[in-house]
Motif scaffolding. Structure first.
Motif, PDB file in Angstrom:
ATOM      1  N   UNK A  12     -25.894 -17.131   1.398  1.00 55.58           N
ATOM      2  CA  UNK A  12     -25.158 -18.523   2.401  1.00 55.58           C
ATOM      3  C   UNK A  12     -23.657 -18.177   2.394  1.00 55.58           C
ATOM      4  N   UNK A  13     -23.672 -17.285   3.283  1.00 54.91           N
ATOM      5  CA  UNK A  13     -21.257 -16.353   3.261  1.00 54.91           C
ATOM      6  C   UNK A  13     -21.013 -17.847   4.256  1.00 54.91           C
ATOM      7  N   UNK A  14     -20.205 -17.897   4.100  1.00 52.33           N
ATOM      8  CA  UNK A  14     -19.031 -18.875   4.557  1.00 52.33           C
ATOM      9  C   UNK A  14     -17.817 -17.782   4.729  1.00 52.33           C
ATOM     10  N   UNK A  15     -17.181 -17.446   5.596  1.00 53.60           N
ATOM     11  CA  UNK A  15     -15.959 -17.073   6.099  1.00 53.60           C
ATOM     12  C   UNK A  15     -14.917 -18.036   6.417  1.00 53.60           C
ATOM     13  N   UNK A  16     -13.656 -18.749   5.346  1.00 49.80           N
ATOM     14  CA  UNK A  16     -12.904 -19.164   6.036  1.00 49.80           C
ATOM     15  C   UNK A  16     -12.145 -19.897   7.152  1.00 49.80           C
ATOM     16  N   UNK A  17     -12.475 -18.832   8.105  1.00 53.75           N
ATOM     17  CA  UNK A  17     -11.465 -19.064   9.240  1.00 53.75           C
ATOM     18  C   UNK A  17     -12.819 -19.350   9.968  1.00 53.75           C
ATOM     19  N   UNK A  18     -14.043 -19.410   9.836  1.00 57.97           N
ATOM     20  CA  UNK A  18     -15.034 -20.539  10.733  1.00 57.97           C
ATOM     21  C   UNK A  18     -15.576 -22.102  10.583  1.00 57.97           C
ATOM     22  N   UNK A  19     -14.302 -22.006   9.078  1.00 60.93           N
ATOM     23  CA  UNK A  19     -14.828 -24.057   8.560  1.00 60.93           C
ATOM     24  C   UNK A  19     -14.748 -24.460   9.900  1.00 60.93           C
ATOM     25  N   UNK A  20     -15.542 -25.661  10.188  1.00 63.01           N
ATOM     26  CA  UNK A  20     -15.252 -26.913  11.601  1.00 63.01           C
ATOM     27  C   UNK A  20     -15.038 -27.715  10.320  1.00 63.01           C
ATOM     28  N   UNK A  21     -15.111 -29.157  11.506  1.00 65.88           N
ATOM     29  CA  UNK A  21     -15.617 -30.570  10.715  1.00 65.88           C
ATOM     30  C   UNK A  21     -17.588 -30.650  10.613  1.00 65.88           C
ATOM     31  N   UNK A  22     -17.938 -29.903  11.283  1.00 60.06           N
ATOM     32  CA  UNK A  22     -19.288 -30.330  11.527  1.00 60.06           C
ATOM     33  C   UNK A  22     -19.682 -29.984   9.768  1.00 60.06           C
ATOM     34  N   UNK A  58      -5.419 -25.155   2.246  1.00 56.46           N
ATOM     35  CA  UNK A  58      -5.326 -24.369   2.123  1.00 56.46           C
ATOM     36  C   UNK A  58      -6.443 -22.527   2.158  1.00 56.46           C
ATOM     37  N   UNK A  59      -6.450 -22.645   0.965  1.00 56.80           N
ATOM     38  CA  UNK A  59      -7.282 -21.548   0.512  1.00 56.80           C
ATOM     39  C   UNK A  59      -8.422 -22.154  -0.015  1.00 56.80           C
ATOM     40  N   UNK A  94     -14.494 -24.454  -4.093  1.00 57.66           N
ATOM     41  CA  UNK A  94     -13.948 -22.864  -4.184  1.00 57.66           C
ATOM     42  C   UNK A  94     -12.784 -22.468  -3.647  1.00 57.66           C
ATOM     43  N   UNK A  95     -12.543 -21.574  -4.254  1.00 57.57           N
ATOM     44  CA  UNK A  95     -11.093 -21.634  -5.178  1.00 57.57           C
ATOM     45  C   UNK A  95     -10.722 -20.645  -5.168  1.00 57.57           C
ATOM     46  N   UNK A  96     -10.085 -19.269  -4.884  1.00 57.11           N
ATOM     47  CA  UNK A  96      -9.620 -18.176  -5.094  1.00 57.11           C
ATOM     48  C   UNK A  96      -9.711 -17.500  -6.581  1.00 57.11           C
ATOM     49  N   UNK A  97     -10.472 -16.542  -6.268  1.00 56.84           N
ATOM     50  CA  UNK A  97     -10.120 -16.138  -8.006  1.00 56.84           C
ATOM     51  C   UNK A  97      -9.189 -15.844  -8.803  1.00 56.84           C
ATOM     52  N   UNK A  98      -7.890 -15.119  -7.743  1.00 57.55           N
ATOM     53  CA  UNK A  98      -6.925 -14.809  -8.694  1.00 57.55           C
ATOM     54  C   UNK A  98      -5.788 -16.405  -9.079  1.00 57.55           C
ATOM     55  N   UNK A  99      -6.755 -17.288  -8.120  1.00 53.56           N
ATOM     56  CA  UNK A  99      -5.751 -18.984  -8.414  1.00 53.56           C
ATOM     57  C   UNK A  99      -6.211 -19.653  -9.939  1.00 53.56           C
ATOM     58  N   UNK A 117     -15.662 -22.943  -8.292  1.00 49.14           N
ATOM     59  CA  UNK A 117     -16.016 -21.850  -7.694  1.00 49.14           C
ATOM     60  C   UNK A 117     -15.148 -21.041  -7.023  1.00 49.14           C
ATOM     61  N   UNK A 118     -15.201 -19.327  -8.150  1.00 49.46           N
ATOM     62  CA  UNK A 118     -14.379 -18.503  -7.544  1.00 49.46           C
ATOM     63  C   UNK A 118     -15.239 -17.263  -6.488  1.00 49.46           C
ATOM     64  N   UNK A 119     -13.718 -16.990  -5.611  1.00 48.04           N
ATOM     65  CA  UNK A 119     -14.277 -16.196  -4.345  1.00 48.04           C
ATOM     66  C   UNK A 119     -13.613 -15.383  -4.077  1.00 48.04           C
ATOM     67  N   UNK A 120     -14.053 -14.214  -4.136  1.00 39.20           N
ATOM     68  CA  UNK A 120     -12.393 -13.182  -3.170  1.00 39.20           C
ATOM     69  C   UNK A 120     -12.823 -12.609  -1.911  1.00 39.20           C
TER      70      UNK A 120
END
Length: 176
Positions: A12-22, A58-59, A94-99, A117-120
């Motif tokens: 279940x892939x989540x796009x950071x730009x689509x996160x809402x309070x729901x 943030x990210x 969920x943390x950016x892999x580079x961080x 959990x890293x993500x790219x």
């Protein structure tokens, strides 16, 4: 347990730009349940559901909610089918892999770091994180009601009857 393929069984892939309070509700379908049961060595996974609230800082994305599942697994002693369930809190980041630290030097982890959990890019897989949380909820040594009888028929004394090491005394090496 086998490692997930290129596409996890419960993705279940989540796009950071689509996160809402729901809250996000994830429910495994029968094919996903069957694939996860195989992955985790279960007889069957009857239900896997999670309701998760996502908060982007943030990210970094914090995910909190509940995981509920019901499954059948073999008893660790007798091999009989054993019905099990979980109703557990989820707390993930969920943390950016580079961080994340990349050095091979020894680092000290805090309790908060253990659930990073890293993500790219701009997507992360919430379903796979829920599946991994299920894997952690499964007790690989769960025993059913016939476990003690199976131990006795194999000549293994219970720990209470023989002490911590005495239970091993029931196992005799055959020397002819």
């Amino acid at each position: 347990m086998t490692a997930p393929a290129d596409r996890p069984e419960f993705s279940r892939t989540i796009d950071l730009r689509q996160i809402t309070a729901a809250p996000v509700t994830l429910l495994a379908d029968p094919a996903e349940c069957a694939a996860l049961a195989e992955r985790f060595g279960l007889v069957a996974l009857d239900r896997l559901e999670a309701v998760v609230t996502l908060v982007a800082e943030g990210d970094v994305v914090r995910a909190s909610g509940r995981l509920q599942a019901a499954w059948t697994q073999p008893c660790a002693v007798s091999g009989d089918d054993l019905a099990q369930s979980a109703d557990e809190a989820l707390a993930l980041r969920f943390v950016p892999e580079q961080d994340l630290p990349t050095t091979e030097a020894e680092i000290e982890l805090t309790a908060e770091d253990c659930d990073d959990i890293p993500y790219r890019g701009s997507h992360f897989d919430l379903g796979e994180a829920v599946a991994q949380s299920l894997g952690l909820a499964i007790d690989p040594f769960a025993c059913g009601p016939n476990a003690e009888a199976a131990r006795q028929s194999a000549g293994i004394l219970s720990e209470g009857a023989a002490g911590a090491f005495g239970a091993l005394a029931g196992l005799k090496l055959g020397k002819d």
